[in-house]
Design an enzyme around this catalytic site. Structure first.
Site, PDB file in Angstrom:
ATOM      1  N   GLU A 201     -34.910 -47.661  46.520  1.00 63.60           N
ATOM      2  CA  GLU A 201     -34.361 -46.461  47.482  1.00 63.60           C
ATOM      3  C   GLU A 201     -35.639 -45.970  48.304  1.00 63.60           C
ATOM      4  O   GLU A 201     -35.827 -44.890  48.479  1.00 63.60           O
ATOM      5  CB  GLU A 201     -33.776 -45.480  46.557  1.00 63.60           C
ATOM      6  CG  GLU A 201     -32.814 -45.939  45.576  1.00 63.60           C
ATOM      7  CD  GLU A 201     -31.907 -44.811  44.977  1.00 63.60           C
ATOM      8  OE1 GLU A 201     -32.466 -43.682  45.012  1.00 63.60           O
ATOM      9  OE2 GLU A 201     -30.913 -45.066  44.636  1.00 63.60           O
TER      10      GLU A 201
ATOM     11  N   GLU B  16     -28.063 -50.201  39.638  1.00 66.89           N
ATOM     12  CA  GLU B  16     -28.089 -49.266  38.712  1.00 66.89           C
ATOM     13  C   GLU B  16     -26.425 -48.959  38.604  1.00 66.89           C
ATOM     14  O   GLU B  16     -26.011 -49.120  39.852  1.00 66.89           O
ATOM     15  CB  GLU B  16     -28.352 -47.778  38.997  1.00 66.89           C
ATOM     16  CG  GLU B  16     -29.909 -47.918  38.804  1.00 66.89           C
ATOM     17  CD  GLU B  16     -30.803 -46.568  39.246  1.00 66.89           C
ATOM     18  OE1 GLU B  16     -29.993 -45.861  39.845  1.00 66.89           O
ATOM     19  OE2 GLU B  16     -31.827 -46.494  39.360  1.00 66.89           O
TER      20      GLU B  16
END
Ligand SMILES: *[C@@H]1O[C@H](CO)[C@@H](O)[C@H](O)[C@H]1NC(C)=O
Ligand SMILES: *[C@@H]1O[C@H](CO)[C@@H](O)[C@H](O)[C@H]1NC(C)=O
Ligand SMILES: *[C@@H]1O[C@H](CO)[C@@H](O)[C@H](O)[C@H]1NC(C)=O
Ligand SMILES: *[C@@H]1O[C@H](CO)[C@@H](O)[C@H](O)[C@H]1NC(C)=O
Ligand SMILES: *[C@@H]1O[C@H](CO)[C@@H](O)[C@H](O)[C@H]1NC(C)=O
Ligand SMILES: *[C@@H]1O[C@H](CO)[C@@H](O)[C@H](O)[C@H]1NC(C)=O
Ligand SMILES: *[C@@H]1O[C@H](CO)[C@@H](O)[C@H](O)[C@H]1NC(C)=O
Length: 551
Positions: free
Chosen positions: A165, A270
């Site tokens: 990210e 995730e």
């Protein structure tokens, strides 16, 4: 079959103990396969106790500032292994590891149990590509390859992630340039040590305008010659679309469609729901089924350990205060049941998976700011030569210096600007693709460079090298501006283009014989407070930006 010349001790040991050596997983087209040709799906769980996170306006995602290496303490791995086995996972993801520690016990235990690892190479605070002032420097490259070096001796590393990210919004897509450079140099290093471990990136989820072009950019070939030199091999999406009672149609059909033409193996790096009070994990039934198997190869459930920053939410176990015992909760049992039931199709076959190709890069535009001109491979020898020849050097009074480097660079650059100078040589601009000659050096070297410019501009006045006691005159360096510049150019002449990185000499990576466990570091704190924001681990201090507009 070629006769086996060397009988590896590990294999002998494995046979004696009745354990099959774990198979290598590799990529064909957009899928993963084990060595025996079966399609490989990640049935995983995030495995990292949270480090310390300090709330603040400059830390909206509660990114941790410390970490606890989950693979360095054999006792905790031994403690957790039976639970990972009950869960039925074949992969764990570790977000932060310390290359100075020894990981033999944990890695061997997990390998014997058929559990792969996905290892993130970035670290909290200054050990990641900074989305707000991105660079790709010797310090980061060395951190990455030292970790790779330490883990390359294990047979159960599935992938190394070069970022998690880093890009969270359209205005940050410029940082993708540096992520791609990190993938390039990491790959070149892996090739040089004959490692076939995949190079991955874990992306934030978001608007289709952001996530798909970013994914395509990271796996494209700017040269147009079907080369994978700068491409990731494995794409992770941190995906929290299925929260509570949802369905394939609502949660997953849109991303199945969005990525339908993406030709890189993809997985959910995730996924999960708040576990308080309880989550059914019934998305596993969709993820690991023919609904998602055309595009996705499984995922990593978030998380084994509770997210302390999110009130202990997300965890499926709790650990006793003394670290000795594990207590599972209902969410553990639910995930275990879902993983046990999952039976994704073993198709397409490896031979039908198609060849791996590297498409042209998406056009740079107002929502994809990243240039396809990447920064050079950071060059430690050049930067060290430069540092040694700079006449004013940053000499931090504390080993905890990373917090002051950014402020001093900003201060030095504006002082220089007032004198008509500029900081272009330390600036890296991933949008224009223009990178200053010093911009791949460690931030501390960039700071020494700034201090030196200011010192020389002030006619070698020692006062101008003080910077509040942070700078020291280097009496061995050239004292005239022209000689200093000549030495700098000579040092940096070789620091262009791409090269195969090498380990810095004298790096001591995890070679000690100890178990490397760090007693007393049982885990405080926090990875995840915002389920959509996920486990961001990035720099919180600006070091160098490409944005100085000095007159
Ligand atoms: C991107 O935009 C957000 C929201 O406007 C802002 O908070 C952030 O600082 C910006 N990032 C950069 C790198 O400019
Ligand atoms: C989930 O949603 C479906 C469809 O709306 C409904 O039939 C079902 O009862 C819901 N389940 C729970 C546990 O809320
Ligand atoms: C930029 O290009 C991408 C495709 O690479 C596209 O999805 C996106 O809509 C474009 N943005 C604009 C503003 O045109
Ligand atoms: C390092 O310095 C920063 C800023 O001065 C401080 O907040 C932090 O607690 C320090 N960390 C350590 C480990 O001393
Ligand atoms: C981060 O800063 C610390 C000192 O605060 C330093 O030891 C370390 O090498 C730095 N790491 C990177 C990647 O710059
Ligand atoms: C070094 O620079 C920092 C940041 O500007 C400043 O706070 C500090 O007082 C300076 N001096 C020393 C000796 O650290
Ligand atoms: C830079 O410094 C080193 C060590 O002091 C020296 O050996 C080298 O010749 C210098 N390089 C240049 C280009 O002056």
């Amino acid at each position: 079959m070629r006769p086996r010349v060397v009988a590896p001790l590990v294999l002998v040991g494995a046979i004696l103990s009745g354990v099959q050596a774990i198979q290598t997983v590799s990529r064909a087209g957009r899928y993963l396969y084990t060595a025996d040709g079966n399609r490989f799906y990640i049935k995983g769980v995030a495995y990292q106790e949270q480090g310390q996170a300090v709330a603040g306006s400059n830390n909206p995602f509660l990114e941790p500032i410390t970490y606890i290496d989950p693979l360095s303490d054999g006792t905790t791995c031994q403690r957790d292994l039976p639970y990972l086995q009950q869960l039925g996972v074949n992969t764990i993801r570790a977000y932060s590891v310390n290359s100075a520690l020894n990981h033999d016990t944990c890695m061997q235990l997990f390998s014997n149990a058929g559990i792969y690892t996905i290892i993130d190479l970035s670290l909290p605070v200054n050990g990641s590509i900074d989305r707000s002032s991105p660079t790709w420097t010797t310090a980061l490259l060395d951190q990455y390859i030292e970790t790779i070096q330490v883990f390359s001796k294990y047979d159960n590393v599935l992938a190394f992630n070069v970022g998690n990210e880093v890009v969270t919004a359209v205005n940050e897509t410029v940082a993708a340039t540096f992520v791609k450079a990190a993938a390039r140099d990491t790959k070149a290093y892996l090739n040089s040590i004959k490692s076939t471990v995949l190079v991955g990136y874990a992306s934030i989820d978001g608007d289709s305008d952001l996530v798909l072009p970013l994914a395509e950019y990271l796996s494209c070939d700017p040269s147009g010659s079907n080369s994978g030199a700068t491409a990731i091999d494995l794409y992770g999406l941190n995906n929290y679309r299925w929260i509570g009672n949802s369905s394939y149609q609502v949660a997953y059909a849109p991303i199945e469609a969005l990525y339908s033409a993406y030709n890189v193996p993809a997985y959910f790096s995730e996924f999960g729901s708040p576990t308080n009070p309880v989550t059914s994990w019934d998305e596993v039934g969709s993820l690991l089924s023919s609904q998602l198997s055309p595009v996705w190869s499984g995922g990593i459930a978030f998380s084994y350990f509770p997210a302390t920053s999110a009130g202990g939410n997300f965890g499926i176990v709790s650990i006793s205060a003394d670290g000795s015992t594990v207590t599972v909760n209902q969410n553990f049992d639910n995930l275990k049941t879902q993983y046990a039931q999952a039976s994704p199709p073993n198709s397409p076959s490896k031979s039908a998976a198609g060849s791996t190709s590297y498409p042209a890069c998406p056009q740079q535009n107002s929502t994809l700011l990243a240039s396809t001109t990447l920064p050079a491979t950071p060059n430690l020898a050049a930067c060290t030569c430069l540092e040694e020849n700079l006449s004013c050097q940053f000499t931090p009074a504390t080993s905890n210096y990373s917090a002051i480097v950014g402020a001093l660079v900003d201060y030095g650059c504006s002082a220089l600007g007032q004198m008509g100078g500029n900081c272009n040589p330390i600036s890296a601009n991933g949008q224009t693709g223009v990178y200053g000659a010093v911009s791949g050096c460690d931030p501390t070297v960039m700071l020494s460079w700034v201090m030196t410019q200011y010192y020389l501009a002030n006619n070698d006045n020692a006062q101008a090298c003080s910077f509040g006691g942070n700078g020291t005159v280097n009496t061995h360096a050239p004292s005239s501006t022209s000689a200093a510049n000549a030495a700098a150019s000579s040092c940096l002449a070789s620091a262009t283009g791409t090269s195969v990185p090498t380990l810095p000499s004298g790096s001591s990576t995890g070679s000690s014989g100890s178990s490397g466990s760090t007693p007393g570091t049982s885990g405080a704190a926090a990875l995840d407070t915002n389920v959509f924001a996920s486990v961001l681990i990035v720099v919180m201090i600006g070091v160098v930006s490409g944005m100085w507009a000095l007159a």
